[in-house]
Design a protein around this motif. Structure first.
Motif, PDB file in Angstrom:
ATOM      1  N   ARG A  42       0.849  -1.195   0.000  1.00 58.75           N
ATOM      2  CA  ARG A  42       0.000   0.000   0.000  1.00 58.75           C
ATOM      3  C   ARG A  42       0.886   1.246   0.000  1.00 58.75           C
ATOM      4  N   VAL A  43       0.622   2.154  -0.928  1.00 61.20           N
ATOM      5  CA  VAL A  43       1.406   3.393  -0.991  1.00 61.20           C
ATOM      6  C   VAL A  43       0.523   4.543  -0.529  1.00 61.20           C
ATOM      7  N   ARG A  44       0.942   5.165   0.558  1.00 57.55           N
ATOM      8  CA  ARG A  44       0.189   6.320   1.070  1.00 57.55           C
ATOM      9  C   ARG A  44       0.858   7.583   0.530  1.00 57.55           C
ATOM     10  N   VAL A  45       0.102   8.373  -0.197  1.00 59.51           N
ATOM     11  CA  VAL A  45       0.651   9.584  -0.824  1.00 59.51           C
ATOM     12  C   VAL A  45       0.219  10.808  -0.019  1.00 59.51           C
ATOM     13  N   ILE A  46       1.216  11.486   0.558  1.00 57.61           N
ATOM     14  CA  ILE A  46       0.914  12.732   1.279  1.00 57.61           C
ATOM     15  C   ILE A  46       0.745  13.843   0.245  1.00 57.61           C
ATOM     16  N   ARG A  47      -0.294  14.631   0.379  1.00 57.82           N
ATOM     17  CA  ARG A  47      -0.442  15.835  -0.462  1.00 57.82           C
ATOM     18  C   ARG A  47      -0.234  17.035   0.460  1.00 57.82           C
ATOM     19  N   PRO A  48       1.000  17.534   0.506  1.00 60.62           N
ATOM     20  CA  PRO A  48       1.321  18.565   1.505  1.00 60.62           C
ATOM     21  C   PRO A  48       0.466  19.824   1.347  1.00 60.62           C
ATOM     22  N   ALA A  49       0.165  20.441   2.486  1.00 61.76           N
ATOM     23  CA  ALA A  49      -0.626  21.676   2.445  1.00 61.76           C
ATOM     24  C   ALA A  49       0.208  22.813   1.868  1.00 61.76           C
ATOM     25  N   GLY A  50       1.509  22.835   2.182  1.00 61.15           N
ATOM     26  CA  GLY A  50       2.396  23.896   1.683  1.00 61.15           C
ATOM     27  C   GLY A  50       3.259  23.387   0.537  1.00 61.15           C
ATOM     28  N   ASP A  51       4.415  24.036   0.364  1.00 65.16           N
ATOM     29  CA  ASP A  51       5.319  23.647  -0.737  1.00 65.16           C
ATOM     30  C   ASP A  51       6.230  22.482  -0.375  1.00 65.16           C
ATOM     31  N   HIS A  52       6.141  22.024   0.853  1.00 70.18           N
ATOM     32  CA  HIS A  52       6.988  20.898   1.250  1.00 70.18           C
ATOM     33  C   HIS A  52       6.227  20.061   2.276  1.00 70.18           C
ATOM     34  N   VAL A  53       6.638  18.814   2.392  1.00 70.82           N
ATOM     35  CA  VAL A  53       5.965  17.935   3.351  1.00 70.82           C
ATOM     36  C   VAL A  53       6.547  18.199   4.740  1.00 70.82           C
ATOM     37  N   THR A  54       5.694  18.285   5.751  1.00 73.80           N
ATOM     38  CA  THR A  54       6.175  18.562   7.112  1.00 73.80           C
ATOM     39  C   THR A  54       6.295  17.248   7.896  1.00 73.80           C
ATOM     40  N   PRO A  55       7.136  17.233   8.948  1.00 75.43           N
ATOM     41  CA  PRO A  55       7.215  16.028   9.781  1.00 75.43           C
ATOM     42  C   PRO A  55       5.840  15.637  10.332  1.00 75.43           C
ATOM     43  N   ALA A  56       4.999  16.625  10.662  1.00 75.36           N
ATOM     44  CA  ALA A  56       3.664  16.306  11.197  1.00 75.36           C
ATOM     45  C   ALA A  56       2.828  15.567  10.144  1.00 75.36           C
ATOM     46  N   GLU A  57       2.985  15.974   8.881  1.00 74.89           N
ATOM     47  CA  GLU A  57       2.224  15.290   7.815  1.00 74.89           C
ATOM     48  C   GLU A  57       2.712  13.852   7.636  1.00 74.89           C
ATOM     49  N   VAL A  58       4.012  13.651   7.819  1.00 78.55           N
ATOM     50  CA  VAL A  58       4.552  12.284   7.724  1.00 78.55           C
ATOM     51  C   VAL A  58       4.055  11.468   8.908  1.00 78.55           C
ATOM     52  N   GLU A  59       4.114  12.074  10.075  1.00 79.22           N
ATOM     53  CA  GLU A  59       3.711  11.362  11.304  1.00 79.22           C
ATOM     54  C   GLU A  59       2.265  10.880  11.206  1.00 79.22           C
ATOM     55  N   ALA A  60       1.422  11.704  10.603  1.00 79.67           N
ATOM     56  CA  ALA A  60      -0.001  11.356  10.506  1.00 79.67           C
ATOM     57  C   ALA A  60      -0.218  10.122   9.630  1.00 79.67           C
ATOM     58  N   GLU A  61       0.744   9.829   8.738  1.00 84.71           N
ATOM     59  CA  GLU A  61       0.578   8.675   7.830  1.00 84.71           C
ATOM     60  C   GLU A  61       1.276   7.422   8.346  1.00 84.71           C
ATOM     61  N   LEU A  62       2.152   7.589   9.335  1.00 86.87           N
ATOM     62  CA  LEU A  62       2.900   6.422   9.835  1.00 86.87           C
ATOM     63  C   LEU A  62       1.957   5.430  10.504  1.00 86.87           C
ATOM     64  N   SER A  63       2.250   4.145  10.321  1.00 88.74           N
ATOM     65  CA  SER A  63       1.443   3.110  10.983  1.00 88.74           C
ATOM     66  C   SER A  63       2.372   1.960  11.334  1.00 88.74           C
ATOM     67  N   PRO A  64       1.899   0.984  12.071  1.00 91.41           N
ATOM     68  CA  PRO A  64       2.769  -0.174  12.371  1.00 91.41           C
ATOM     69  C   PRO A  64       3.178  -0.932  11.108  1.00 91.41           C
ATOM     70  N   HIS A  65       2.513  -0.663   9.977  1.00 94.69           N
ATOM     71  CA  HIS A  65       2.840  -1.373   8.726  1.00 94.69           C
ATOM     72  C   HIS A  65       3.828  -0.609   7.851  1.00 94.69           C
ATOM     73  N   THR A  66       4.184   0.620   8.273  1.00 92.98           N
ATOM     74  CA  THR A  66       5.076   1.427   7.424  1.00 92.98           C
ATOM     75  C   THR A  66       6.457   0.783   7.364  1.00 92.98           C
ATOM     76  N   ARG A  67       6.947   0.566   6.148  1.00 92.18           N
ATOM     77  CA  ARG A  67       8.292   0.006   5.973  1.00 92.18           C
ATOM     78  C   ARG A  67       9.265   1.062   5.473  1.00 92.18           C
ATOM     79  N   VAL A  68       8.762   1.985   4.660  1.00 89.17           N
ATOM     80  CA  VAL A  68       9.645   2.977   4.040  1.00 89.17           C
ATOM     81  C   VAL A  68       8.940   4.327   3.991  1.00 89.17           C
TER      82      VAL A  68
END
Ligand code: PLP
Length: 378
Positions: free
Chosen positions: A121-147
């Protein structure tokens, strides 16, 4: 700082502010390639040992550039190949998750999306600004995240990510941080001993001023162990330098990233040119490239603000790189500014609604003033 313009070819009448598109060869690189052409005209001059020494010299320079060990570097032909080595080499299965950003360059998108055929499963972050923030990454992390796979410096906005913070986040969940460093390495200082990324793929034809079709992949040793090798490059097996007695039925691979080297690694014309370009970057110094470019971009940012243009997040000190992007009040107005710049021979790129400006050592304050004067009139 010394005047580097004589080290490059004369771009006039063009003001070349587009290193993020193609880095120009220093004169020394072009001269080295001309010498390499002679090797092919007179193959008797090509010594067998050079098949191994040339890649190893290039590898050592790549390693030094990013604070790595040569054992951690594979020579590739592109960023895509480097990312692909990691994406296809990891044992990723149905149920595993990958996090990417919609702001990544396609090289760091499609290889991952292609893993969906295996049920990944590929989770695609669509950042609110011009770059992805650590908070946006954190919100997508799960126990299944490998990369978590992200671009260090954005090819659209130029915004640079904080790799240390992202590595901490990914590692905290047992995931790897895989980074495309193409738009930063060579121009923005990077020390992998301080930014513990797991893999870093770089194309060398932009900020490393190298030939098209060259690049490298850094892989941390513990991650190398986890990567399945799909294709054995005969030149990387033990004993392959003895052309008279090559191994036949059994072979041993070294425990080093070079087992992932692109086949026909000593692509003599490209690699000789690349070696000269890396020497040039090393002698000038990445810190000097960074400080020269950021000084020019600070001037640009001030001038664009005065004219009421909107700057990308790369204007913020913690996200700065050697790229700055801007836009006018509408897409149509931005397009008109870009056309005016092209008509006046100011070479920049239009990327996702941004005009992207990317100087190098050959650029001067006058180049920035020329760009600003066109913007003022557009
Ligand atoms: C961030 C980034 N990565 C990679 C590339 C090029 O990828 P490749 O070497 O696979 O063609 C580009 C080209 O613009 C880029 O901007």
């Amino acid at each position: 700082m010394r005047d580097y313009r004589p080290d490059f070819f004369d771009f006039s009448p063009t003001v070349y502010l587009n290193c993020a598109y193609q880095g120009p060869f220093p004169r020394a690189t072009a001269a080295r390639i001309e010498q390499a052409v002679q090797l092919k005209c007179h193959p008797d001059r090509l010594h067998p040992q050079e098949y191994f020494d040339l890649p190893d010299r290039v590898r050592a320079r790549f390693a030094k550039l990013v604070g790595a060990d040569p054992q951690e570097i594979a020579i590739t032909n592109s960023a895509t190949q480097g990312i692909g080595i990691v994406a296809t080499g990891l044992d990723l299965k149905a149920g595993d998750e990958i996090i990417i950003s919609s702001r990544n360059f396609p090289a760091n998108i499609f290889t991952w999306l292609h893993l969906r055929r295996r049920g990944v499963r590929v989770r695609v972050i669509r950042p609110a600004g011009d770059h992805v923030t650590p908070a946006e990454v954190e919100a997508e992390l799960s126990p299944h995240t490998r990369v978590v796979a992200l671009d260090w410096v954005s090819y659209t906005s130029g915004a640079r990510l904080n790799l240390t913070a992202l590595a901490d986040l990914a590692h905290g969940r047992g995931a790897l941080l895989v980074v495309d460093g193409t738009q930063g390495v060579g121009a923005v200082p990077l020390d992998l001993r301080e930014a513990p990324v797991d893999a870093l793929a770089v194309a060398a034809y932009k900020w490393l001023l190298g030939p098209y079709g060259t690049g490298f992949l850094y892989v941390r040793p513990e991650v190398q162990e986890r990567l399945d090798l799909a294709v054995v490059n005969w030149m990387t097996v033990e004993g392959s330098d003895d052309f008279d007695a090559l191994p036949i039925e059994e072979f041993t691979l070294p425990r080093a990233a070079r087992i992932f080297d692109v086949p026909e690694t000593p692509n003599f014309i490209n690699l000789n040119g690349l070696e000269a370009s890396l020497e040039f970057v090393e002698q000038a110094g990445v810190a000097a490239v960074f400080s020269h470019c950021t000084r020019l971009l600070d001037r640009l940012a001030a001038g664009l603000r005065d004219r009421g243009l909107q700057l990308s997040d790369a204007a913020q000190p913690e996200h700065r790189s050697t790229i700055l992007a801007f836009k006018a009040e509408s897409l149509a107005a931005t397009g008109a500014v870009h056309r005016a710049l092209a008509a006046e021979h100011v070479a920049v790129s239009l990327r996702h609604g941004f005009i992207r400006v990317s100087p190098h050592l050959y650029n001067t304050e006058e180049d920035i003033e020329r760009l600003l004067s066109v913007v003022r009139r557009a």
